[in-house]
Scaffold this motif. Structure first.
Motif, PDB file in Angstrom:
ATOM      1  N   LEU A 558       7.375 -17.816  17.413  1.00 43.26           N
ATOM      2  CA  LEU A 558       6.038 -18.194  17.870  1.00 43.26           C
ATOM      3  C   LEU A 558       5.400 -17.134  18.748  1.00 43.26           C
ATOM      4  O   LEU A 558       4.169 -17.038  18.830  1.00 43.26           O
ATOM      5  CB  LEU A 558       6.110 -19.524  18.635  1.00 43.26           C
ATOM      6  CG  LEU A 558       6.329 -20.790  17.802  1.00 43.26           C
ATOM      7  CD1 LEU A 558       6.580 -21.981  18.715  1.00 43.26           C
ATOM      8  CD2 LEU A 558       5.136 -21.062  16.905  1.00 43.26           C
ATOM      9  N   SER A 559       6.216 -16.320  19.410  1.00 40.84           N
ATOM     10  CA  SER A 559       5.670 -15.319  20.332  1.00 40.84           C
ATOM     11  C   SER A 559       4.876 -14.231  19.613  1.00 40.84           C
ATOM     12  O   SER A 559       4.130 -13.483  20.238  1.00 40.84           O
ATOM     13  CB  SER A 559       6.797 -14.687  21.150  1.00 40.84           C
ATOM     14  OG  SER A 559       7.661 -13.929  20.318  1.00 40.84           O
ATOM     15  N   THR A 560       5.021 -14.151  18.293  1.00 39.94           N
ATOM     16  CA  THR A 560       4.295 -13.122  17.542  1.00 39.94           C
ATOM     17  C   THR A 560       2.892 -13.574  17.155  1.00 39.94           C
ATOM     18  O   THR A 560       2.149 -12.805  16.538  1.00 39.94           O
ATOM     19  CB  THR A 560       5.075 -12.752  16.264  1.00 39.94           C
ATOM     20  OG1 THR A 560       5.192 -13.915  15.442  1.00 39.94           O
ATOM     21  CG2 THR A 560       6.465 -12.220  16.612  1.00 39.94           C
ATOM     22  N   TYR A 561       2.535 -14.808  17.516  1.00 39.57           N
ATOM     23  CA  TYR A 561       1.218 -15.332  17.178  1.00 39.57           C
ATOM     24  C   TYR A 561       0.434 -15.610  18.458  1.00 39.57           C
ATOM     25  O   TYR A 561       0.964 -16.180  19.422  1.00 39.57           O
ATOM     26  CB  TYR A 561       1.326 -16.625  16.369  1.00 39.57           C
ATOM     27  CG  TYR A 561       2.017 -16.448  15.038  1.00 39.57           C
ATOM     28  CD1 TYR A 561       1.295 -16.136  13.901  1.00 39.57           C
ATOM     29  CD2 TYR A 561       3.399 -16.590  14.925  1.00 39.57           C
ATOM     30  CE1 TYR A 561       1.928 -15.983  12.668  1.00 39.57           C
ATOM     31  CE2 TYR A 561       4.043 -16.436  13.714  1.00 39.57           C
ATOM     32  CZ  TYR A 561       3.300 -16.130  12.587  1.00 39.57           C
ATOM     33  OH  TYR A 561       3.937 -15.966  11.383  1.00 39.57           O
ATOM     34  N   ASP A 562      -0.824 -15.228  18.457  1.00 40.79           N
ATOM     35  CA  ASP A 562      -1.719 -15.476  19.586  1.00 40.79           C
ATOM     36  C   ASP A 562      -2.584 -16.684  19.242  1.00 40.79           C
ATOM     37  O   ASP A 562      -3.488 -16.595  18.389  1.00 40.79           O
ATOM     38  CB  ASP A 562      -2.585 -14.250  19.854  1.00 40.79           C
ATOM     39  CG  ASP A 562      -3.451 -14.411  21.111  1.00 40.79           C
ATOM     40  OD1 ASP A 562      -3.502 -15.537  21.648  1.00 40.79           O
ATOM     41  OD2 ASP A 562      -4.066 -13.417  21.533  1.00 40.79           O
ATOM     42  N   ILE A 563      -2.323 -17.819  19.887  1.00 36.62           N
ATOM     43  CA  ILE A 563      -3.033 -19.051  19.541  1.00 36.62           C
ATOM     44  C   ILE A 563      -4.508 -18.995  19.917  1.00 36.62           C
ATOM     45  O   ILE A 563      -5.279 -19.878  19.545  1.00 36.62           O
ATOM     46  CB  ILE A 563      -2.381 -20.276  20.222  1.00 36.62           C
ATOM     47  CG1 ILE A 563      -2.429 -20.139  21.748  1.00 36.62           C
ATOM     48  CG2 ILE A 563      -0.977 -20.498  19.723  1.00 36.62           C
ATOM     49  CD1 ILE A 563      -2.009 -21.386  22.476  1.00 36.62           C
TER      50      ILE A 563
END
Length: 657
Positions: A558-563
């Motif tokens: 999840l850390s590779t995606y910027d919400i």
């Protein structure tokens, strides 16, 4: 860690709030409030014999069900023990009126069985409920006679429109919210009565709904509302009162409590005669003609085939009546999210809070939503943003429904402000949506035995259900099924869960959505205590087993995606869907998180895409969940989603709500 610290702070604040409430020994005669913090309910009553002596005598005559080890001789001594009681105490004048109206010379002349019923009707032993929290509506827990207690409000026109509160519509609360160490006491001016009539008989006495009642009788649907107690059901007193220890669930040691009796109960939603008249329906014949017009359009293949056979379930009038009936008892707060769940967890800025239900019309579901503080049936849209014809039908509150008693022995009824019908518009537009169906609604027994909607109750308590006595479910001998009380801080939708445990193998009957192609999804909370399940749709396997132990972090980083970037959100959703998963919704979350949304703050909450299937009218559909690990594992069953192709494959894409 930030979340845990915040939960701790909230807990401390809550305890401080409780302490500040408990330490107040001030009496305010104008407000009718008194805090008797150093007394039990029994001690408070005993301190005021001029007011409660006759009620105390009644309490001392009646004997509760005793279990070995209990030191309770009567209900008065019970109210002196530890617990969470809500007591509606009739004063001496109320007791004198009751004796006179029923021809009794004294408390001692009341038959013992009647005495016991009266006492149980005035005590809720599963929660302390203050009028500051429940000034209009039904208390979450039933009283000791297994009846719900309704609080309604009115204004005193002779006293500057001061607020008046009634219990079960007839007993005025003259002194409210007397806080005691084991609960709360409310003083009432009239002994509370409960109808012993079945629902159709009670409805027939209501002069405002005569046309509906005539249709109910003509179709023989009245006969479908007359069951009450299942005489084949049994259990021991130990498992009813003391519970069965040793059920570990969610990392905690729990006690499973089985029900003493199994009840059948019902709810009817009814248009009064004056509402029918607004649509040109002034007689039963008018209603027969109207029902034919509506249901011939909805079910064209049956048009003209069953017009004269009113008891046939495909007859238009029979369908019209059946769509108004539920095979479960639900109060105003039960049909869509309400209370603290609504205010603290539902993101009503993006979606109205709603639930979907199967009616007693087997082909027809109804969509209930809580919008702008009111309950609607078959409404589609956010708040005021509803299209023409989709505004829905409003369900009237108990206070809006006047003084008539709408609670029968085996159910209750509500008034509607417009026609509630399974029209082509409801079928093709209102229900053309993703249906999120909470697990606690998937059996009438979960509601009829009072297991759904117990916010803030004992977290170590499981409402347990016996095999063979869960309507719409089939479970193996190795399966345990229970319902856990609501908790706003859980990573479960509506804060609840159906707790399944053991080497389980369970089958669950699905509601019947409008015909079409649907994607079926399972929502669950992952944890290391969970199992691995093989899922079947009508006994056909749905791909590989689902590992309930794994959260989303097991599948992607999840850390590779910027919400905060839409392109990252789109990529995240696409990657997960390719793996057969979806994040939780953004329309619901637990309080205390940086972003109150399951999508962002609860990666342990997952939706697994199980299968895509065609639904047609007249068929039954079942999901089966078989635990494939060896040994005792668990499953926190949250909800099922039925999502039509028009939504999941739309050009605009499915919303994240």
């Amino acid at each position: 860690m930030r979340n845990k610290s915040l939960y701790f702070l909230l807990a401390v604040m809550l305890l401080m709030g409780i302490a500040s409430c408990v330490d107040n020994d001030v009496k305010d005669g104008d407000a009718g409030y008194y805090s008797a913090t150093k007394m039990t309910a029994a001690e408070l009553l005993a301190e005021h014999p001029e007011k409660y002596s006759m009620y105390i005598e009644l309490l001392q005559r009646a004997k509760p069900m005793l279990v070995e080890g209990d030191n309770v001789s009567n209900y008065f001594s019970m109210l002196g023990t530890y617990g969470k009681y809500t007591v509606f105490a009739p004063d001496n004048e109320a007791m004198k009126t009751y004796l006179a109206e029923n021809g009794y010379e004294s408390i001692q002349s009341i038959p013992e069985r009647t005495c016991d019923t009266i006492v149980r009707n005035h005590i809720v032993n599963k929660g302390a409920y203050f009028t500051t929290d429940y000034s209009d509506g039904t208390l979450p827990s039933m009283n000791m006679d297994d009846r719900y207690v309704v609080i309604t409000s009115d204004s005193d026109v002779n006293n500057n429109n001061a607020l008046l509160l009634y219990v079960n519509k007839r007993s005025l609360i003259t002194e409210k919210d007397d806080s005691v160490t084991n609960g709360v006491v409310h003083t009432i001016n009239r002994v509370m009565s409960a109808s012993n009539q079945f629902l159709p008989d009670l409805m027939e006495e209501d002069s405002t709904i005569t046309i509906f009642c005539q249709a109910l009788k003509l179709t023989n649907m009245a006969d479908s509302l007359t069951k009450y107690i299942d005489n084949t059901y049994y259990t021991s007193s130990d498992s009813v009162v003391k519970g069965v220890p040793g059920k570990r669930f969610g990392g905690k040691d729990m006690v499973a409590h089985y029900y003493e009796k199994r009840y059948f109960k019902y709810t009817a939603f009814i248009e009064p005669n004056e509402v029918l008249a607004q649509h040109g329906i002034n007689s039963l014949d008018d209603l027969i003609a109207h029902a034919k017009e509506v249901y011939d359009a909805t079910f064209p293949n049956d048009a003209g085939l069953y017009d004269d056979d009113y008891t046939n379930r495909k007859n238009p009038l029979n369908r019209w009546v059946s769509y108004h009936l539920m095979n479960r008892l639900g109060n105003y707060s039960d049909w869509a999210p309400s209370g603290q769940i609504l205010t603290d967890c539902c993101r009503t800025d993006v979606a109205d809070a709603e639930d979907f239900w199967q009616t007693m019309l087997s082909e027809g579901m109804v969509r209930f939503c809580r919008s702008m503080g009111q309950l609607y049936a078959n409404r589609k849209g956010l708040k005021n943003a509803v299209s023409q014809g989709l505004k829905g039908v409003r369900v009237l509150t108990d206070s809006e429904s006047g003084k008539s008693n709408q609670q029968a022995l085996n159910g209750r009824y509500f008034y509607l402000d417009d026609l509630m019908e399974y029209t082509t518009t409801v079928r093709d537009k209102v229900l053309n949506c993703r249906m999120r169906i909470d697990a606690t609604t998937l059996s009438a027994d979960f509601m009829n035995q009072g297991a759904r909607g117990n916010l803030g109750w004992d977290e170590n308590y499981l409402f347990a259900f016996k095999r063979g006595y869960i309507e719409g479910w089939k479970i193996s001998p190795e399966s345990f099924v229970g319902v856990h009380c609501d908790n706003v801080f859980w990573s479960s939708y509506l804060g609840n869960a159906v707790a399944v445990k053991g080497q389980y193998d369970v089958q669950i009957k699905l509601p019947n959505p409008p015909p079409g192609l649907y994607e079926i999804r399972l929502a669950y909370v992952s944890s290391e205590e969970r199992g691995v399940v093989q899922v079947y749709f009508n006994n056909e396997p749905c791909g590989i087993p689902v590992d309930l132990r794994k959260g989303v972090w097991e599948y992607i980083d999840l850390s590779t995606y910027d919400i905060n970037k839409e392109e990252d959100n789109l990529a995240l959703d696409k990657t997960l869907r390719n793996l057969g998963y979806m994040l939780g919704p953004d329309s619901y979350g637990k309080p205390g998180t940086d972003v109150p949304s399951f999508r962002v703050a609860s990666p342990e909450h997952l939706r697994r895409i199980l299968t895509t299937q065609q639904f047609t009218e007249g068929k039954e559909y079942w999901l089966r969940f078989r635990q494939v690990l060896e040994g005792d594992a668990e499953w926190s069953f949250d909800y099922i989603e039925l999502c039509p192709k028009s939504v999941y494959a739309s050009a605009a894409g499915e919303n994240r709500h």
